[in-house]
Design a protein around this motif. Structure first.
Motif, PDB file in Angstrom:
ATOM      1  N   VAL A 444       0.838  -1.202   0.000  1.00 49.15           N
ATOM      2  CA  VAL A 444       0.000   0.000   0.000  1.00 49.15           C
ATOM      3  C   VAL A 444       0.870   1.248   0.000  1.00 49.15           C
ATOM      4  CG1 VAL A 444      -1.743   1.270   1.310  1.00 49.15           C
ATOM      5  CG2 VAL A 444      -1.867  -1.218   1.158  1.00 49.15           C
ATOM      6  N   ALA A 445       1.940   1.220   0.775  1.00 49.56           N
ATOM      7  CA  ALA A 445       2.816   2.386   0.844  1.00 49.56           C
ATOM      8  C   ALA A 445       3.462   2.666  -0.506  1.00 49.56           C
ATOM      9  CB  ALA A 445       3.890   2.161   1.908  1.00 49.56           C
ATOM     10  N   VAL A 446       3.878   1.587  -1.223  1.00 53.53           N
ATOM     11  CA  VAL A 446       4.516   1.783  -2.534  1.00 53.53           C
ATOM     12  C   VAL A 446       3.532   2.400  -3.529  1.00 53.53           C
ATOM     13  CG1 VAL A 446       5.520   0.568  -4.511  1.00 53.53           C
ATOM     14  CG2 VAL A 446       6.240  -0.023  -2.185  1.00 53.53           C
ATOM     15  N   LEU A 447       2.305   1.888  -3.555  1.00 49.99           N
ATOM     16  CA  LEU A 447       1.308   2.441  -4.485  1.00 49.99           C
ATOM     17  C   LEU A 447       0.991   3.890  -4.167  1.00 49.99           C
ATOM     18  CD1 LEU A 447      -1.152  -0.607  -4.766  1.00 49.99           C
ATOM     19  CD2 LEU A 447       0.479   0.206  -6.486  1.00 49.99           C
ATOM     20  N   ALA A 448       1.068   4.243  -2.888  1.00 49.30           N
ATOM     21  CA  ALA A 448       0.717   5.613  -2.506  1.00 49.30           C
ATOM     22  C   ALA A 448       1.762   6.614  -2.979  1.00 49.30           C
ATOM     23  CB  ALA A 448       0.545   5.693  -0.992  1.00 49.30           C
ATOM     24  N   VAL A 449       3.039   6.209  -2.933  1.00 50.21           N
ATOM     25  CA  VAL A 449       4.098   7.170  -3.265  1.00 50.21           C
ATOM     26  C   VAL A 449       4.583   7.023  -4.704  1.00 50.21           C
ATOM     27  CG1 VAL A 449       4.875   7.195  -0.866  1.00 50.21           C
ATOM     28  CG2 VAL A 449       5.944   5.613  -2.479  1.00 50.21           C
ATOM     29  N   LEU A 450       4.134   6.002  -5.440  1.00 53.92           N
ATOM     30  CA  LEU A 450       4.640   5.779  -6.790  1.00 53.92           C
ATOM     31  C   LEU A 450       4.433   6.973  -7.713  1.00 53.92           C
ATOM     32  CD1 LEU A 450       6.031   3.834  -8.709  1.00 53.92           C
ATOM     33  CD2 LEU A 450       3.801   2.839  -9.258  1.00 53.92           C
ATOM     34  N   PRO A 451       3.219   7.568  -7.804  1.00 55.31           N
ATOM     35  CA  PRO A 451       3.060   8.725  -8.712  1.00 55.31           C
ATOM     36  C   PRO A 451       3.991   9.874  -8.335  1.00 55.31           C
ATOM     37  CG  PRO A 451       0.938   7.863  -8.019  1.00 55.31           C
ATOM     38  CD  PRO A 451       1.958   7.190  -7.150  1.00 55.31           C
ATOM     39  N   TRP A 452       4.129  10.127  -7.028  1.00 55.28           N
ATOM     40  CA  TRP A 452       5.006  11.207  -6.612  1.00 55.28           C
ATOM     41  C   TRP A 452       6.458  10.898  -6.977  1.00 55.28           C
ATOM     42  CZ3 TRP A 452       2.834  15.572  -4.950  1.00 55.28           C
ATOM     43  CH2 TRP A 452       1.508  15.530  -4.476  1.00 55.28           C
ATOM     44  N   GLY A 453       6.864   9.639  -6.859  1.00 57.73           N
ATOM     45  CA  GLY A 453       8.231   9.267  -7.191  1.00 57.73           C
ATOM     46  C   GLY A 453       8.547   9.460  -8.660  1.00 57.73           C
ATOM     47  N   ILE A 454       7.585   9.065  -9.522  1.00 57.38           N
ATOM     48  CA  ILE A 454       7.799   9.229 -10.972  1.00 57.38           C
ATOM     49  C   ILE A 454       7.919  10.713 -11.316  1.00 57.38           C
ATOM     50  CG2 ILE A 454       6.762   8.890 -13.231  1.00 57.38           C
ATOM     51  CD1 ILE A 454       5.521   6.309 -12.163  1.00 57.38           C
ATOM     52  N   SER A 455       7.064  11.523 -10.739  1.00 59.69           N
ATOM     53  CA  SER A 455       7.120  12.962 -11.014  1.00 59.69           C
ATOM     54  C   SER A 455       8.446  13.559 -10.565  1.00 59.69           C
ATOM     55  CB  SER A 455       5.955  13.681 -10.309  1.00 59.69           C
ATOM     56  OG  SER A 455       4.716  13.170 -10.756  1.00 59.69           O
ATOM     57  N   LEU A 456       8.936  13.125  -9.403  1.00 65.94           N
ATOM     58  CA  LEU A 456      10.196  13.648  -8.885  1.00 65.94           C
ATOM     59  C   LEU A 456      11.365  13.256  -9.787  1.00 65.94           C
ATOM     60  CD1 LEU A 456      11.692  15.124  -6.626  1.00 65.94           C
ATOM     61  CD2 LEU A 456      11.830  12.943  -5.405  1.00 65.94           C
ATOM     62  N   VAL A 457      11.392  12.002 -10.268  1.00 61.42           N
ATOM     63  CA  VAL A 457      12.469  11.552 -11.152  1.00 61.42           C
ATOM     64  C   VAL A 457      12.489  12.375 -12.439  1.00 61.42           C
ATOM     65  CG1 VAL A 457      13.274   9.631 -12.581  1.00 61.42           C
ATOM     66  CG2 VAL A 457      12.589   9.223 -10.207  1.00 61.42           C
ATOM     67  N   LEU A 458      11.303  12.600 -13.028  1.00 59.78           N
ATOM     68  CA  LEU A 458      11.226  13.391 -14.258  1.00 59.78           C
ATOM     69  C   LEU A 458      11.687  14.828 -14.015  1.00 59.78           C
ATOM     70  CD1 LEU A 458       7.817  12.122 -15.736  1.00 59.78           C
ATOM     71  CD2 LEU A 458      10.138  11.524 -16.493  1.00 59.78           C
ATOM     72  N   LEU A 459      11.333  15.369 -12.872  1.00 58.49           N
ATOM     73  CA  LEU A 459      11.723  16.741 -12.563  1.00 58.49           C
ATOM     74  C   LEU A 459      13.243  16.855 -12.394  1.00 58.49           C
ATOM     75  CD1 LEU A 459      10.855  19.635 -11.866  1.00 58.49           C
ATOM     76  CD2 LEU A 459      10.635  18.916  -9.481  1.00 58.49           C
ATOM     77  N   VAL A 460      13.818  15.901 -11.657  1.00 57.81           N
ATOM     78  CA  VAL A 460      15.270  15.927 -11.448  1.00 57.81           C
ATOM     79  C   VAL A 460      16.018  15.733 -12.762  1.00 57.81           C
ATOM     80  CG1 VAL A 460      17.193  14.705 -10.356  1.00 57.81           C
ATOM     81  CG2 VAL A 460      15.117  15.185  -9.044  1.00 57.81           C
ATOM     82  N   PHE A 461      15.551  14.785 -13.591  1.00 59.08           N
ATOM     83  CA  PHE A 461      16.208  14.540 -14.873  1.00 59.08           C
ATOM     84  C   PHE A 461      16.151  15.779 -15.762  1.00 59.08           C
ATOM     85  CE2 PHE A 461      15.971  13.238 -19.331  1.00 59.08           C
ATOM     86  CZ  PHE A 461      17.183  12.577 -19.465  1.00 59.08           C
ATOM     87  N   GLY A 462      14.991  16.428 -15.819  1.00 63.73           N
ATOM     88  CA  GLY A 462      14.853  17.623 -16.645  1.00 63.73           C
ATOM     89  C   GLY A 462      15.753  18.743 -16.180  1.00 63.73           C
ATOM     90  N   HIS A 463      15.858  18.907 -14.852  1.00 59.09           N
ATOM     91  CA  HIS A 463      16.711  19.958 -14.325  1.00 59.09           C
ATOM     92  C   HIS A 463      18.185  19.669 -14.619  1.00 59.09           C
ATOM     93  CE1 HIS A 463      18.076  23.148 -11.677  1.00 59.09           C
ATOM     94  NE2 HIS A 463      18.871  22.277 -11.065  1.00 59.09           N
ATOM     95  N   ALA A 464      18.609  18.406 -14.446  1.00 55.42           N
ATOM     96  CA  ALA A 464      19.997  18.038 -14.708  1.00 55.42           C
ATOM     97  C   ALA A 464      20.350  18.238 -16.177  1.00 55.42           C
ATOM     98  CB  ALA A 464      20.249  16.587 -14.290  1.00 55.42           C
ATOM     99  N   HIS A 465      19.422  17.866 -17.070  1.00 54.44           N
ATOM    100  CA  HIS A 465      19.677  18.046 -18.501  1.00 54.44           C
ATOM    101  C   HIS A 465      19.799  19.526 -18.844  1.00 54.44           C
ATOM    102  CE1 HIS A 465      19.694  17.015 -22.744  1.00 54.44           C
ATOM    103  NE2 HIS A 465      18.744  17.926 -22.948  1.00 54.44           N
ATOM    104  N   GLN A 466      18.946  20.342 -18.229  1.00 51.14           N
ATOM    105  CA  GLN A 466      18.998  21.779 -18.483  1.00 51.14           C
ATOM    106  C   GLN A 466      20.329  22.366 -18.005  1.00 51.14           C
ATOM    107  OE1 GLN A 466      15.949  23.962 -16.480  1.00 51.14           O
ATOM    108  NE2 GLN A 466      16.311  25.855 -17.587  1.00 51.14           N
ATOM    109  N   GLN A 467      20.799  21.930 -16.812  1.00 52.57           N
ATOM    110  CA  GLN A 467      22.072  22.418 -16.296  1.00 52.57           C
ATOM    111  C   GLN A 467      23.240  21.969 -17.176  1.00 52.57           C
ATOM    112  OE1 GLN A 467      22.668  24.485 -13.696  1.00 52.57           O
ATOM    113  NE2 GLN A 467      20.451  24.756 -13.587  1.00 52.57           N
ATOM    114  N   TYR A 468      23.151  20.738 -17.710  1.00 53.01           N
ATOM    115  CA  TYR A 468      24.205  20.235 -18.588  1.00 53.01           C
ATOM    116  C   TYR A 468      24.291  21.080 -19.863  1.00 53.01           C
ATOM    117  CZ  TYR A 468      26.647  17.109 -21.805  1.00 53.01           C
ATOM    118  OH  TYR A 468      27.511  16.588 -22.740  1.00 53.01           O
TER     119      TYR A 468
END
Length: 566
Positions: A444-468
């Motif tokens: 239950v805990a994994v399903l609850a945080v999964l959408p937030w985790g995916i959004s965070l990964v995409l946000l971090v990747f986009g920011h890192a690519h922009q900085q690069y």
């Protein structure tokens, strides 16, 4: 042009001995020098008898030949390292030497050996630290100089000389090599200067100066070039001759001037031999990591003194002294309980001229693992002082780091860290055996945080690519600005400075201060050769602004900055 040379040889043979100091403590090193001068043939190595109470090691032999005013003289020096193993008065016996069938004997020498912890006094200048020569006089004159050995007679229009500050340095100790070019006539064209290569040693430029001097009643214009050498291994090392060529302007009023050879003079100094001493092992502290010098300072500070548990803080340790930055290594930290340290970042400031003094800072990340007040003390760093022949330990001022809170603990009924305050308003927490236990199931805990985790990964990747992308644009812009400056450069020295700046951007690493061997691993052979030519040009009194050489260096540098594109 035919040159006739009448050479006279000094016939007086002298066989002498000297100790670097008449007093020392048990375990300290003392240099015994045996010197033979005036011999016309190469003698055999002397046989030195065993000395009771002394451990003796042969450190090497050197030979010096000089010619002044048509008289050639030679001397051979045999060096031994003595280490007393017992207290008392020790006698170095008379030592025999046979030269051309004639026997010569040195005078016995006395060495007083003590066990006190006080420092011995440095000896007369001109010999190894604390040394005295025959009849109490130092060998080599003031400041431990080699005898000035001009290649030409003092009546000649141009002369060259060289000297070193110390002929018996320890491994890592600063040795100042001074080259002098003297002329009393006008020069035509440029002066070509070829400094000796730093074989077995690190080398740094200490600058150039000009002044007027008097030699034997004659006025000379003098150009002096000083170079710092740092031997990296014990044994016999030779500084090769310094070579210089110049062209004299015609002087019709000087009867010694001749048009033969178009006034070109080729000059060269004598090679200089250094007997590099090993560092003593006795009394070496654990905090010693190789530094050698006489005047060091140790400073330590924290960038913050109040933090929360788990947050990083940087400890800056700065070491300043007369040692090459490459030989200044990071200090060993004490074992501070509850504090974790990480790999330091090192940076060195440009060294001070004309007296070599370098400063290097190590920034060490520290992460406290719990709350409380941490007493950061016992931070020490050691070096070897060649003047007193002792290891010296410096200790930084104690520092206090205040840490609030503690490392957060995970949920699930675990007890808080020791010393953490108890929250009286915190009620009982649901467990797996309660009616709400389904909420603590892992799935239950994994399903609850999964959408937030995916959004965070995409946000971090986009920011890192922009900085690069931004960093690439920034480096490209810096290289483009550098290329414009390269196009306007007019000297080899200016191009060399721009090369270091641009290639540091291209390679993504610091290049200034790296030894030549390391540069050859990073840069192309052509670029290293051009940088060496530019360094040699700095020694020339007229500089080097040859348009052809400048254009060749410029084209190579632009090609390197553009990644190999023409």
């Amino acid at each position: 042009m035919l040159l006739l040379s009448l050479t006279a040889f000094a016939q007086t043979v002298e066989w002498t001995s000297a100790l670097s100091t008449p007093r020392c403590n048990v375990g300290e090193q003392v240099v015994l020098e045996l010197r033979l001068s005036g011999a016309t043939t190469d003698p055999l190595e002397p046989r030195v008898p065993d000395i009771p109470g002394v451990s003796m090691e042969f450190a090497g032999a050197s030979k010096n030949v000089s010619m002044i005013n048509g008289v050639t003289s030679s001397s051979s020096t045999y060096t031994y390292i003595l280490t007393p193993t017992q207290q008392g008065s020790i006698t170095v016996p008379a030592i025999a030497m046979s030269v051309d069938g004639q026997s010569y004997t040195t005078e016995p020498l006395k060495l007083q050996v003590g066990v006190s912890s006080g420092q011995t006094q440095p000896g007369a200048p001109g010999v190894p630290p604390g040394g005295v020569g025959p009849n109490g006089a130092g060998w080599g004159g003031p400041q431990n100089q080699l005898p000035s050995a001009p290649i030409q007679s003092d009546a000649q229009p141009v002369l060259v000389e060289c000297e070193v500050s110390n002929t018996h340095p320890y491994v890592g100790e600063l040795v100042v090599y001074t080259f002098r070019f003297l002329h009393r006539v006008q020069l035509a064209g440029s002066v070509n200067f070829e400094p000796p290569p730093p074989t077995g040693m690190l080398r740094e430029d200490l600058g150039q100066s000009t002044n007027q001097v008097t030699r034997n009643g004659m006025e000379y214009a003098q150009s002096e070039v000083r170079t710092a050498y740092f031997p990296t291994s014990p044994g016999s090392l030779t500084i090769a001759p310094t070579r210089l060529s110049c062209q004299l302007a015609p002087d019709f009023l000087d009867p010694s001037f001749s048009f033969r050879g178009d006034g070109v003079r080729e000059l060269s100094t004598q090679p200089v031999t250094l007997e590099v001493l090993p560092l003593p092992t006795q009394g070496r502290p654990p905090s010693f990591n190789g530094a050698v010098g006489r005047h060091f300072e140790l400073l330590a500070s924290l960038n913050k003194t109040l933090i929360k548990a788990g947050d990083p803080v940087k400890l800056a340790v700065t070491i300043t002294g007369d040692e090459h930055p490459d030989l200044l290594l990071d200090p060993t930290l004490p074992n501070w309980p509850g504090v974790r340290s990480y790999t330091p970042e090192a940076s060195a400031l440009p060294y001070e001229k004309p007296n070599f003094r370098a400063s290097k800072t190590f920034k060490i990340p520290l992460v406290p693992q719990q709350g409380g007040d941490f007493q950061l003390h016992d931070l020490s760093w050691s070096y070897f002082d060649p003047a007193s022949r002792r290891y010296v330990t410096l200790t930084a001022n104690p520092m206090v780091l205040k840490v609030e809170g503690s490392i957060p603990t995970t949920a699930g009924g675990k007890a808080p860290a020791p010393g953490a305050p108890v929250d009286p308003l915190r009620g009982p927490q649901p467990g797996l055996d309660s009616g709400q236990g389904w909420a603590l199931e892992p799935g239950v805990a994994v399903l609850a945080v999964l959408p937030w985790g995916i959004s965070l990964v995409l946000l971090v990747f986009g920011h890192a690519h922009q900085q690069y992308e931004l960093s690439l644009q920034t480096d490209r812009a810096r290289l483009q600005r550098l290329e414009k400056r390269v196009q306007r450069a007019k000297t080899l020295e200016e191009l060399a400075q721009l090369a270091y700046q641009g290639l540091e951007i291209r390679k993504g690493m610091a290049l200034i201060g790296l030894p030549l061997v390391r540069l050859r691993e990073i840069l192309s052979q052509e670029m290293v050769d051009e940088l060496e030519k530019a360094e040699a040009a700095r020694y020339s009194p007229e500089g080097d602004t040859d348009p052809k050489k400048v254009d060749e260096f410029r084209n190579l540098l632009l090609r390197e900055l553009r990644g190999g594109e023409a």
